[in-house]
Design a protein around this motif. Structure first.
Motif, PDB file in Angstrom:
ATOM      1  N   GLN A 146       0.829  -1.200   0.000  1.00 11.06           N
ATOM      2  CA  GLN A 146       0.000   0.000   0.000  1.00 11.06           C
ATOM      3  C   GLN A 146       0.869   1.257   0.000  1.00 11.06           C
ATOM      4  OE1 GLN A 146      -2.654   0.299   3.316  1.00 11.06           O
ATOM      5  NE2 GLN A 146      -3.465   2.276   2.679  1.00 11.06           N
ATOM      6  N   ALA A 147       1.953   1.240   0.739  1.00  8.72           N
ATOM      7  CA  ALA A 147       2.850   2.398   0.743  1.00  8.72           C
ATOM      8  C   ALA A 147       3.412   2.653  -0.656  1.00  8.72           C
ATOM      9  CB  ALA A 147       3.984   2.181   1.744  1.00  8.72           C
ATOM     10  N   VAL A 197      -2.874   8.302 -13.333  1.00 10.49           N
ATOM     11  CA  VAL A 197      -3.472   8.481 -12.010  1.00 10.49           C
ATOM     12  C   VAL A 197      -4.611   7.490 -11.822  1.00 10.49           C
ATOM     13  CG1 VAL A 197      -4.753  10.106 -10.547  1.00 10.49           C
ATOM     14  CG2 VAL A 197      -2.828  10.907 -11.903  1.00 10.49           C
ATOM     15  N   LEU A 198      -5.381   7.240 -12.855  1.00 15.96           N
ATOM     16  CA  LEU A 198      -6.489   6.300 -12.766  1.00 15.96           C
ATOM     17  C   LEU A 198      -5.979   4.876 -12.493  1.00 15.96           C
ATOM     18  CD1 LEU A 198      -9.533   6.023 -12.945  1.00 15.96           C
ATOM     19  CD2 LEU A 198      -9.283   5.614 -15.393  1.00 15.96           C
ATOM     20  N   ALA A 199      -4.901   4.499 -13.164  1.00 12.43           N
ATOM     21  CA  ALA A 199      -4.334   3.162 -12.938  1.00 12.43           C
ATOM     22  C   ALA A 199      -3.805   3.026 -11.517  1.00 12.43           C
ATOM     23  CB  ALA A 199      -3.221   2.893 -13.950  1.00 12.43           C
ATOM     24  N   TRP A 200      -3.109   4.055 -11.040  1.00  5.84           N
ATOM     25  CA  TRP A 200      -2.599   3.998  -9.666  1.00  5.84           C
ATOM     26  C   TRP A 200      -3.735   4.007  -8.651  1.00  5.84           C
ATOM     27  CZ3 TRP A 200       1.713   2.223  -8.048  1.00  5.84           C
ATOM     28  CH2 TRP A 200       2.848   2.301  -8.836  1.00  5.84           C
ATOM     29  N   GLY A 201      -4.804   4.748  -8.956  1.00  8.45           N
ATOM     30  CA  GLY A 201      -5.967   4.732  -8.070  1.00  8.45           C
ATOM     31  C   GLY A 201      -6.570   3.340  -7.972  1.00  8.45           C
ATOM     32  N   GLY A 202      -6.608   2.635  -9.106  1.00 10.82           N
ATOM     33  CA  GLY A 202      -7.091   1.253  -9.097  1.00 10.82           C
ATOM     34  C   GLY A 202      -6.197   0.339  -8.274  1.00 10.82           C
ATOM     35  N   VAL A 203      -4.885   0.543  -8.380  1.00  7.44           N
ATOM     36  CA  VAL A 203      -3.951  -0.271  -7.589  1.00  7.44           C
ATOM     37  C   VAL A 203      -4.155  -0.009  -6.101  1.00  7.44           C
ATOM     38  CG1 VAL A 203      -1.510  -0.611  -7.061  1.00  7.44           C
ATOM     39  CG2 VAL A 203      -2.247  -0.455  -9.429  1.00  7.44           C
ATOM     40  N   VAL A 204      -4.290   1.253  -5.726  1.00  5.16           N
ATOM     41  CA  VAL A 204      -4.510   1.589  -4.309  1.00  5.16           C
ATOM     42  C   VAL A 204      -5.810   0.961  -3.819  1.00  5.16           C
ATOM     43  CG1 VAL A 204      -4.994   3.482  -2.705  1.00  5.16           C
ATOM     44  CG2 VAL A 204      -3.137   3.691  -4.357  1.00  5.16           C
ATOM     45  N   ALA A 205      -6.875   1.047  -4.615  1.00  2.00           N
ATOM     46  CA  ALA A 205      -8.158   0.460  -4.218  1.00  2.00           C
ATOM     47  C   ALA A 205      -8.042  -1.055  -4.082  1.00  2.00           C
ATOM     48  CB  ALA A 205      -9.234   0.826  -5.231  1.00  2.00           C
ATOM     49  N   ALA A 206      -7.315  -1.704  -4.994  1.00  2.00           N
ATOM     50  CA  ALA A 206      -7.154  -3.163  -4.919  1.00  2.00           C
ATOM     51  C   ALA A 206      -6.375  -3.575  -3.677  1.00  2.00           C
ATOM     52  CB  ALA A 206      -6.450  -3.668  -6.176  1.00  2.00           C
ATOM     53  N   VAL A 207      -5.333  -2.820  -3.345  1.00  2.00           N
ATOM     54  CA  VAL A 207      -4.543  -3.154  -2.157  1.00  2.00           C
ATOM     55  C   VAL A 207      -5.377  -2.939  -0.893  1.00  2.00           C
ATOM     56  CG1 VAL A 207      -2.524  -2.505  -0.790  1.00  2.00           C
ATOM     57  CG2 VAL A 207      -2.315  -2.757  -3.252  1.00  2.00           C
TER      58      VAL A 207
END
Length: 118
Positions: free
Chosen positions: A36-37, A60-70
């Motif tokens: 998550q970090a 930013v959208l892809a990273w937002g998806g990664v953050v949401a998945a984590v």
């Protein structure tokens, strides 16, 4: 008493599987916190104009998806760990005899001075 005391291990033997599950869930949660970090750092770097994350060139959208998945994975692992920690419901009260108190066992024991419900 040492953690490796044979008397302590004998008491923990019935819960060996649950303890291993909780320890595994804790380890996985720790790894997900590190992930998550990295994901939040990538999201921040992707949001800054002209700055790219050196390990992945995502939007930013892809990273937002990664953050949401984590975050979702952390919630699932945390819920599984909590469920393992609580264990199955093993408490079942004996049926009270006719005319006895319908109060919970602790309240009935306190009122009657005994340790039994009935």
């Amino acid at each position: 008493m040492r953690p490796s005391d044979p008397r302590l291990r004998a008491h923990l033997a019935p819960a060996r599987r649950e303890l291993a599950g909780v320890a595994g869930a804790g380890l996985l949660t720790g790894l997900l916190v590190i992930a998550q970090a990295w994901a939040v750092t990538g999201l921040v770097l992707a949001a800054l104009p002209g700055v790219e994350a050196p390990w992945w060139d995502g939007s930013v959208l892809a990273w937002g998806g990664v953050v949401a998945a984590v975050l979702l994975a952390r919630g699932v692992v945390g819920g599984c760990g909590d469920r393992l920690l609580r264990g199955p419901r093993r408490w079942s009260a004996p049926p009270c005899a006719a005319g006895s108190s319908p109060r919970p066992p602790a309240a009935a024991a306190a009122a009657s001075g005994s340790r039994r419900c009935c």
